[in-house]
Design an enzyme around this catalytic site. Structure first.
Site, short mmCIF file in Angstrom:
data_model
loop_
_atom_site.label_atom_id
_atom_site.label_comp_id
_atom_site.label_asym_id
_atom_site.label_seq_id
_atom_site.Cartn_x
_atom_site.Cartn_y
_atom_site.Cartn_z
N ASP A 15 -15.89 70.71 32.28
CA ASP A 15 -16.96 69.42 32.63
C ASP A 15 -17.71 69.16 31.35
OD1 ASP A 15 -16.02 69.19 34.91
OD2 ASP A 15 -17.38 70.74 35.88
N LYS A 18 -14.80 66.28 28.17
CA LYS A 18 -13.38 65.84 27.39
C LYS A 18 -13.03 64.35 27.47
CE LYS A 18 -11.85 69.35 29.85
NZ LYS A 18 -13.14 69.71 30.52
N GLY A 42 -11.61 67.07 36.65
CA GLY A 42 -12.23 65.59 36.88
C GLY A 42 -12.75 65.14 35.83
N HIS A 43 -12.29 64.27 35.21
CA HIS A 43 -12.72 63.56 33.96
C HIS A 43 -13.15 62.19 33.97
CE1 HIS A 43 -9.40 66.49 31.59
NE2 HIS A 43 -10.38 67.25 32.39
N GLN A 221 -10.19 71.76 32.06
CA GLN A 221 -11.13 73.12 32.01
C GLN A 221 -11.55 73.32 30.90
OE1 GLN A 221 -7.59 73.04 34.15
NE2 GLN A 221 -8.93 72.00 35.69
#
Ligand code: GDP
Ligand code: IMO
Ligand code: MG
Length: 417
Positions: A15, A18, A42-43, A221
């Site tokens: 988080d 990225k 989750g991006h 990650q």
């Protein structure tokens, strides 16, 4: 003339931001390739007043000129991925999924959740999406690959057989057996939707690199969640570090060009496990509120704390980072004091590296004067002097260049030095 692929990798506990940087950079690349993880990631990408939450879809998807590859190192839940695909139009010809990626099926999530329940207080705090069991099956050589979706009847039989051989385990975990006809229907539907995208992405990528195209590799990650180099067992189940890009896409180390490591100006972690610079007091709470530190995938509050330079040096060395992108500097706006963890203490010893056992280490901090506001600033010279000093100090402490600084979720609020 052939080209090398540039790389984006998370340097902390995930988080880091990225998604924003890959999206920002994607404008300059022909291909964006995801090499590890699954829909645990989750991006978040913000463009104008639209917000996208991407899980497995590479963050290049918002650039109409970039093609996107989901590599063999990814674990793919067809059901969830199809839902993710629905946000986008005209994907054919600009999305490619590796036939060698492993399938993440509903029973993987059920096993993940059952294991976490059984662990009680010692739970890892996984996303419950089935990541560990899917990678576990891959390594135990009992997994199924995306390419098998092309023959759904055969795959159905293999899955039924898998349940039969593991009957005792599934029964102990209270996991229902699939109904054969339903499973076949479901897998046939997956084939219908996904087959236009399934290819040998290794060959494709070789061709793309040999043809001199510009390629960006997108990690998921972060380094401290890496299966080998993170805070085991409180990690995810894949190689999140830069070397994972080679394995997860079928390229070699010489194919990699510039590596950009993504780091927040502070630290967060979701789930359990050691987090030396965690701030359990008011400051940590303030970081969480100001930084909207709630998981993109599970909505869980993220644990918050200060920039950890010890873990950062570890991450920089492992990943071979050429430059750092420092994210969310604006979240530190208004703090009277900003801290950086420069060493750990434990049992009378000082560590300037990450020791085998992080349990019980005490952070040693250096303090910096805070600043008023850098939100939205797009030029380094316009940052408040104390913010500039903080960045120069970080560069010196970790021994790497911070060439990109982010001051809001928006694409354009990005300082390039
Ligand atoms: P990823 O998993 O590394 O892609 O990061 P996430 O998307 O899970 O979390 C980063 C969050 O921070 C997202 O909500 C981004 O929109 C947001 N974000 C990224 N850069 C900045 C920044 O510079 N400032 C602020 N305030 N938010 C940012
Ligand atoms: P992105 O790509 C932050 C964490 C989980 C848990 C541990 C294991 O958005 O940075 P898993 O479900 O993978 O078995 O959970 O890893 N985790 C992440 N934390 N960002 C992520 O991805 C994460 N993906 C997994 O919270 O602690
Ligand atoms: Mg995330």
């Amino acid at each position: 003339m052939s080209s090398q692929a540039d790389l984006i990798v998370g340097l902390q506990w995930g988080d880091e931001g990225k998604g924003k940087i890959v999206d920002h950079m994607a404008q300059e690349y022909d291909y964006v390739c995801r090499f590890a993880g699954g829909h645990n990631a989750g991006h978040t990408i913000v463009v104008g007043d639209k917000k996208y939450a991407l899980h497995v879809m590479p963050s290049g998807i918002l650039n109409p000129n970039a093609k996107n590859i989901v590599g063999n190192g990814v674990v793919l839940s067809p059901k969830d991925f199809i839902k993710e695909m629905e946000q986008f139009e005209a994907l054919e010809g600009r999305l490619f999924i590796s036939d060698k990626a492993h399938l993440l099926l509903p029973y993987h999530a059920l096993i993940d959740q059952a294991r976490e329940r059984l662990k009680g207080k010692k739970a890892i705090g996984t996303t419950g999406k089935g990541i560990g069991p899917a990678y576990g099956d891959k390594v135990a050589r009992v997994g199924h690959r995306v390419g098998e979706l092309l023959a759904p009847a055969k795959l159905t039989l293999k899955i039924m057989e898998f349940f039969e051989t593991n009957r005792a385990i599934f029964e102990a975990m209270d996991i229902e057996f699939p109904i054969q006809e339903q499973l076949l229907d479901e897998l046939s539907e997956f084939k219908k939707v996904l087959s236009p995208f399934i290819v040998d992405t290794t060959l494709l990528l070789w061709e793309v690199l040999d043809g001199g195209k510009r390629v960006l590799l997108e990690g998921a990650q972060g380094t401290m969640l890496d299966i080998d180099h993170g805070t085991y067992p409180y990690v995810t189940s894949s190689s999140t570090v830069s070397a994972g890009a080679c394995i997860g896409l079928g390229i070699n180390p010489k194919d990699i060009g510039k590596a950009t490591g993504i780091a927040k100006a502070y630290c967060t972690r979701v789930g359990n496990g050691p987090f030396p610079s965690e701030d359990l007091g008011e400051q940590g709470e303030l970081l969480r509120t100001k930084g909207h530190e709630f998981g993109t995938t599970t909505g869980r509050p993220r644990r918050c704390g200060w920039f950890d330079a010890v873990a950062m040096r570890h991450a920089l060395r492992i990943n071979g980072v050429d430059q750092i992108a420092l994210m969310k500097l604006d979240v530190l706006d208004g703090f009277s004091e900003v801290k950086v963890c420069v060493a750990y203490h434990k049992d009378g010893k000082t560590f300037d590296y990450v020791p085998y056992d992080l349990e019980g280490v005490e952070p040693q901090y250096r303090s910096f004067a805070g600043w008023d506001r850098c939100e939205g600033i797009q030029n380094f010279d316009k940052l408040p002097q104390n913010a500039q000093d903080y960045i120069h100090a970080l560069e010196e402490i970790v021994g790497a260049k911070i060439n990109i600084i982010s001051t809001s979720p928006q694409r354009e609020d990005t300082i390039l030095r």
